[in-house]
Each structure stands twice: as structure tokens, then as C-alpha cells.
Design an enzyme around this catalytic site. Structure first.
Site, PDB file in Angstrom:
ATOM      1  N   SER A 247      45.527  36.702  45.144  1.00 25.50           N
ATOM      2  CA  SER A 247      44.974  34.959  44.655  1.00 25.50           C
ATOM      3  C   SER A 247      46.211  34.224  44.433  1.00 25.50           C
ATOM      4  CB  SER A 247      43.758  34.687  44.498  1.00 25.50           C
ATOM      5  OG  SER A 247      43.918  34.167  42.839  1.00 25.50           O
ATOM      6  N   LYS A 248      46.038  32.393  43.905  1.00 24.37           N
ATOM      7  CA  LYS A 248      46.731  31.519  43.714  1.00 24.37           C
ATOM      8  C   LYS A 248      47.993  31.991  42.192  1.00 24.37           C
ATOM      9  CE  LYS A 248      46.534  27.226  45.028  1.00 24.37           C
ATOM     10  NZ  LYS A 248      45.926  26.095  44.675  1.00 24.37           N
ATOM     11  N   ARG A 249      45.948  33.033  41.413  1.00 23.71           N
ATOM     12  CA  ARG A 249      46.583  32.634  39.676  1.00 23.71           C
ATOM     13  C   ARG A 249      48.022  33.574  39.286  1.00 23.71           C
ATOM     14  NH1 ARG A 249      42.473  35.597  37.741  1.00 23.71           N
ATOM     15  NH2 ARG A 249      41.230  35.586  39.602  1.00 23.71           N
ATOM     16  N   HIS A 250      47.645  34.677  40.421  1.00 23.26           N
ATOM     17  CA  HIS A 250      48.540  35.753  41.073  1.00 23.26           C
ATOM     18  C   HIS A 250      50.007  35.754  40.780  1.00 23.26           C
ATOM     19  CE1 HIS A 250      44.822  38.096  41.071  1.00 23.26           C
ATOM     20  NE2 HIS A 250      45.460  39.045  40.488  1.00 23.26           N
ATOM     21  N   GLY A 251      50.443  33.807  40.981  1.00 23.99           N
ATOM     22  CA  GLY A 251      51.373  34.097  41.487  1.00 23.99           C
ATOM     23  C   GLY A 251      52.352  33.060  42.714  1.00 23.99           C
TER      24      GLY A 251
END
Ligand code: GLU
Length: 472
Positions: A247-251
Site C-alpha cells: 500500500s501507500k505505506r510501502h512507498g
């Protein structure tokens, strides 16, 4: 003819698994269909939609049917197929295979909590299963919100024959009378997916194995309609290095973001294909090889971790392979943005000097700084070693004198100067190259010295060597 679909929801999730579905379709010589599952009105956005198209295009994943490609089975956006779902919902209602449910979200939540307190799996208790016709009409007329539920066969089991996991058995009693139409009139994923896969004549459903638990529900729907179910293959999930869904958290939220970070699409496609799939111990595959070799047999059952180490390694490999013109096209705008306009020929030479060194395209900017900026900051330890030592100073002085007289200032002649000087003075070449590299680039690492000297050109080289001779 095999027909395979990729059915992303434009909700901001990172859809990279579609690459494997595409490879399967191409490997089998089948059709690849793109369908946009945009019935979640709260989470779907047009930006996420565009990101899906751009990402697929960037990777070179083409679709035979779908948005912008047409096809005989459209429309390919689920929100444009609402009347189709409605018709099929009505069919199930009239056959007694589905029913209206007026239970409120509050009531359902309470029942779920009670079930949890009894340590039972939360499932719908069937309260609205047998509502009399008049009651339904009355409630509907009064405007009470409702959903439509599928009437699940209460006993027996449903087997998913999965091409990767083998047979997976689900007890029907553990499945719920699941919702097939939400109170906003939109179909749920399971329902729309079955109707579309059937009407679009999909032969093989390949998707992430997070959907495995949906598949028995979908199979029951196929049975209710009297349709033949497609074959299923649940591919291992692609997770971030914290084992959570990407997700967004992974960049990045979209594949296309990886282009901005400096990856080449062929490296990315190669990397995604290898996530959870192997063909011997081969790591680097051309696009044609991927298509030729991809098979469900090589797919593992375990989740794959998306990490940048291997992706970077692959990207470096692919950068070495691309044509100089393509590398120049990718780097030139970054260099102009960072250092302003420079002679095009000069920029080209600089870029090519790094063809063997880049891992990510934007690295060209910091690595090549010394080619564009005269005011160098020298590595302090190296400076102590080479500029404050009489021996090195003497070498740099002689080098400067010889290069000053050199005509034409070509790589072959430059090399002859360095080698001649080493021979003349009985020194190792490194004794000349290290201080010179520091003087010209500020560091002890750069592309090959003679290339750097030639590209910088006589004026800059003499000026930089001269400057270092003044350092006390
Ligand atoms: N829209 C679903 C998703 O993005 C598709 C699942 C499927 O392929 O059936 O997860």
C-alpha cells in the site's frame, strides 16, 4: 480460446499482480481482458483509474478488450453495467435463491458482537429469509433501506479446484447468506464478479489468494444460475517487507510511481513476474522469455515479498542493456532541471560515462555533479592524503604541464600522457590517477579517468588541477 481477465478496483491499492495474469494470457495465446471493478463508490477514484491504465501501459501490458480497447463483451467498467446486475438479481429473487433483508447495520453489529461473546463465528442468522411478500412490499414502500442476500444452501460443502493450491474444501454452513446487492443499489464484488466473468466468457480466473475465501461463494452463485464456473488459480499475494499488503505505506500507490523513482519498465516487469514464480534459477528474462516461460506450474504457494534490493539489482542490469539514446533521453531532462542548459553533446558524453554505473536513473544527478559544477567540495580524508603531500603535488604539477601542451585533447592522447608520466617517474599509475581524480571530481570514485579528463575538456581540467595546487 483462453480468456483471462484482470479486474482491478480503482481504490488506490498497488495492482502489480496483473502482470502475472497478463503473462499467463500471452503464454497461452489467449485473450487478456481489463475490467474495472469500480462499484465501491466510497473508495473508487478517477485518479486511481488513470494510475491503473498508465501503470499497465508503462509496463507494456496491453489488453485485447477493456477500456479504450473496446470488445464485444463491454462495457468494461462495472458501474456501467448496473442494469445487467439488476436483471440477474431479479432472476435470483424470482427463483427464491435470493431475498430482501431489512436488518439495520446496528442490529447486525449487535448480533455479531453477541456471536463473538458466545465465541461463535459471526454469521447472518437468516432473520429475513422468510419474510412474507406483503411485509416486504410494505417495508419497501415505506422507504426502509434493504440489501439483497443470497440464500445459501445450508448443508454440504463447496470445493474449489485450484490450479495452484489443489482442492480446497469449504463447509457451506460456515459461509453466510452473503449480500449480493448493497443498500445503495450497487452489487457486491462477489456478485458482479460472477455475472461479469460469466458474461465475458472468462475461462480462467487468476487472482491474489486473498480472494480464495470468496471463491466458494462465487461457485455457489454459478451453481444458482446454472452456469459453468471458470477454472481458478489463486496466486500468492505480493506483500511489503513488513508482511503487510502493499500500500501507500510501502512507498508507491501505483506502478507508474516506480517510473518516477527511476526504474525501467522491463526491470519492473521482470521483477514482478519473478515474485512467487520461478523458472529454474534464471533471474533475468527478456519480455519474450517471460511470455514463453511463464506457467502456473512454477508459481509458489507462499506469499512473495516486494523488496527493492533485487529490483535495484535488476534495474542496474537492464540499464546496462539499454541503448545509449534511450539512456540519454531518460537522463537529459533530469540534468537540465538540476544544472540548467548545457551543450547537448556535452550532456550526452556525461550520461554515457555513467552507463555502467547507474542503478536508478535519477542517480545521474548527484553522480555527475562534478561535470556541471566547478566549485567542488573535496572528500576531507582524501584531501589530507593527496593534496597536502609534496609528492602528489609534484605529480599533479607535471600532469598539468603535460596536459596543457596536449593537442588534440583526446582520450588516447590523455592515456598516453598518464602512462608516459608513470614510466618517466617510475611510479605506479595509481599514484597519478588517485590525486588527479580527487582534483577533478572531488571524490575517489568516478567513471574511468581518461574519459573524465576528455569529457571535462582541457580548460576545466587545467583550471581544476591549478586550483588544487594552491591548497596549503
Ligand atoms: N476487484 C478485485 C480486486 O481488485 C478483483 C478480484 C478478482 O480478480 O476477482 O481485488
Amino acid at each position: 480460446m483462453i480468456r483471462v481477465r484482470f479486474a482491478p478496483s480503482p481504490t488506490g491499492a498497488l495492482h502489480i499482480g496483473g502482470a502475472r495474469t497478463w503473462l499467463y494470457a500471452r503464454n497461452q495465446g489467449g485473450k487478456f481482458i481489463l475490467r474495472i471493478e469500480d462499484t465501491d463508490r466510497e473508495r473508487s477514484t478517477s485518479e486511481a483509474n488513470q494510475a491503473i491504465f498508465h501503470g499497465l501501459e508503462w509496463l507494456g501490458i496491453d489488453w485485447d478488450e477493456g477500456p479504450n480497447a473496446g470488445g464485444d463483451f463491454g462495457p468494461y467498467f462495472q458501474t456501467q453495467r448496473l442494469d445487467i446486475y439488476k436483471k440477474h438479481i431479479e432472476q435470483l429473487l424470482s427463483e427464491g435463491k435470493a431475498y430482501y433483508c431489512f436488518c439495520t447495520p446496528f442490529e447486525l453489529k449487535k448480533k455479531r458482537e453477541e456471536a463473538a461473546a458466545r465465541k461463535e463465528a459471526p454469521r447472518y442468522d437468516g432473520k429475513c429469509r422468510k419474510l412474507p411478500e406483503e411485509e416486504i412490499k410494505k417495508l419497501k414502500d415505506s422507504g426502509k433501506p434493504y440489501v439483497i442476500r443470497f440464500l445459501l444452501p445450508p448443508v454440504g460443502e463447496t470445493i474449489v479446484h485450484d490450479k495452484i493450491r489443489g482442492d480446497v474444501v469449504f463447509k457451506n454452513e460456515l459461509l453466510d447468506d452473503f449480500v449480493i446487492m448493497k443498500s445503495d443499489g450497487f452489487p457486491t464484488y462477489n456478485f458482479a464478479c460472477v455475472v461479469d466473468d460469466h458474461l465475458m466468457e472468462i475461462t480462467h480466473v487468476l487472482r491474489g489468494d486473498d480472494h480464495l475465501s470468496n471463491t466458494p461463494r462465487q461457485i455457489l452463485l454459478y451453481q444458482a444460475f446454472g452456469w459453468k464456473a471458470p477454472k481458478f488459480a489463486h496466486l500468492p499475494m505480493i506483500l511489503g517487507n513488513d508482511k503487510a499488503r502493499l500500500s501507500k505505506r510501502h512507498g508507491a500507490t501505483s506502478v507508474i510511481d516506480y517510473s518516477g523513482i527511476g526504474y525501467l519498465p522491463e526491470a519492473m516487469l521482470n521483477y514482478i513476474a519473478r515474485l512467487g514464480w520461478a523458472s529454474g534459477d534464471q533471474e533475468v528474462f527478456s519480455r519474450e522469455e517471460l511470455i514463453q516461460k511463464f506457467s502456473l506450474k512454477g508459481v509458489s504457494k507462499n506469499a512473495a515479498i516486494f523488496g527493492t534490493d533485487k529490483l535495484n539489482w535488476l534495474n542496474g542490469k537492464y540499464i546496462r542493456k539499454i541503448l545509449p539514446e534511450r539512456l540519454i533521453d531518460l537522463c537529459e531532462p533530469l540534468l537540465i532541471e538540476a544544472y540548467g542548459n548545457h551543450d547537448v553533446e556535452y550532456i550526452k558524453k556525461v550520461v554515457l560515462a555513467f552507463h555502467d554505473r547507474l542503478v536508478l536513473i535519477p542517480e545521474i544527478v548527484p553522480l555527475s555533479k562534478f561535470f556541471f559544477v566547478d566549485d567542488l567540495s573535496y572528500d576531507p580524508t582524501a584531501m589530507e592524503k593527496y593534496f597536502k603531500n609534496e609528492n602528489s603535488k609534484k605529480i599533479l604539477k607535471e600532469l598539468k604541464d603535460k596536459l596543457g601542451k596536449l593537442e588534440p585533447f583526446t582520450k588516447a592522447n590523455i592515456e598516453a600522457v598518464f602512462k608516459g608520466l608513470a614510466k618517466e617517474q617510475g611510479r605506479k599509475l595509481g599514484e597519478i590517477i588517485h590525486p588527479c581524480r580527487l582534483a577533478l571530481t572531488g571524490t575517489l570514485q568516478s567513471p574511468p579517468m581518461y574519459d573524465v579528463v576528455e569529457i571535462l575538456g582541457k580548460d576545466r581540467v587545467l583550471q581544476r588541477l591549478g586550483k588544487t595546487l594552491l591548497i596549503k
